[in-house]
Design an enzyme around this catalytic site. Sequence first.
Site, PDB file in Angstrom:
ATOM      1  N   CYS A   1      -2.365   4.351   2.080  1.00  0.00           N
ATOM      2  CA  CYS A   1      -3.614   3.899   2.914  1.00  0.00           C
ATOM      3  C   CYS A   1      -3.450   2.359   3.026  1.00  0.00           C
ATOM      4  CB  CYS A   1      -4.812   4.153   2.289  1.00  0.00           C
ATOM      5  SG  CYS A   1      -6.255   3.245   2.853  1.00  0.00           S
TER       6      CYS A   1
ATOM      7  N   THR B   1      -5.830   0.693   5.025  1.00  0.00           N
ATOM      8  CA  THR B   1      -7.211   0.274   5.495  1.00  0.00           C
ATOM      9  C   THR B   1      -7.442  -1.404   5.257  1.00  0.00           C
ATOM     10  OG1 THR B   1      -7.677   2.560   5.811  1.00  0.00           O
ATOM     11  CG2 THR B   1      -9.354   0.841   5.980  1.00  0.00           C
TER      12      THR B   1
END
Length: 305
Positions: free
Chosen positions: A143, A145
């Site tokens: 990830c 993000t």
Amino acid sequence: MYTGIPIIAANMDTVGTFEMAKVLCKFSLFTAIHKHYSLEQWKEFASQNPDCLEHLAASSGTGPSDFEQLEQILEAIPQVKYICLDVANGYSEHFVEFLKGVRKRFPQHTIMAGNVVTGEMVEELILSGADIIKVGIGPGSVCTTRKKTGVGYPQLSAVMECADAAHGLKGHIISDGGCSCPGDVAKAFGAGADFVMLGGMLAGHTESGGELIKRDGKKYKLFYGMSSEVAMKKYAGGVAEYRASEGKTVEVPFKGEVEHTIRDILGGIRSTCTYVGAAKLKELSRRTTFIRVTQQVNPIFGDES
Ligand code: 5GP
């Protein structure tokens, strides 16, 4: 009521595969099957593996075609009793409305929904019909993000706060993302998670999806986030110009059959329970104290095993 070991293979197309489910169900582990299988593939799997169906969830996003596909699968295979509603950002009115619609359409199914990281939203999703809330924004192994958007929440804190909120309403939570070793899985349970979802730890095996790569006599398997460029190219025709990809693509050294990894995880957690004096997993959070540290492993000979 769920009976089984509350560890879930993530609904990523490299992890939540039918091949993975076949092995995991033998150990009473759970698989959130990714949403990219066709109805025909589902039917074929169901007819050949009827005993696995109680350990599976069918996954869906919030698009109209997702809902249609979910309905078709659940109608064709009534033994599948779990639904996994998964969006990157569970903080939207659209998601809450979608969840309410799914609850209305499937009043008897167990609905997992997320991802969120705060108590208030856990409560809202439970009151809107979800049974088990998926917790985690930003901790995933592939990830990006936090890097791309600055958004995220420390996973251990999220699990502690969300578990409290969910348990107050007789709901449950899944700690989703961030586990890199069996000890992390134990810590997630110790923090109050009812279930733990794994991506990276189950990637790179024979049963995982992703291309097998052979280079210089070594084997690797491709592993990528579901919002990575690779996944978006595969399923959405590429990354739209106005969007950033929020997932990495990595080559994981090939780990062989997943059975060995499962035994390693289960052995670790079993031992955690004996160390802290928990007779069962459910007891683990009542036997756990967390102490903040700057280093947890002794790196002198490397920290690989
Ligand atoms: P892991 O166990 O690998 O640390 O985390 C797995 C979780 O990462 C998944 O269950 C999912 O919630 C999250 N995830 C998977 N793909 C992506 C992605 O492309 N971007 C982001 N932000 N999260 C992802």
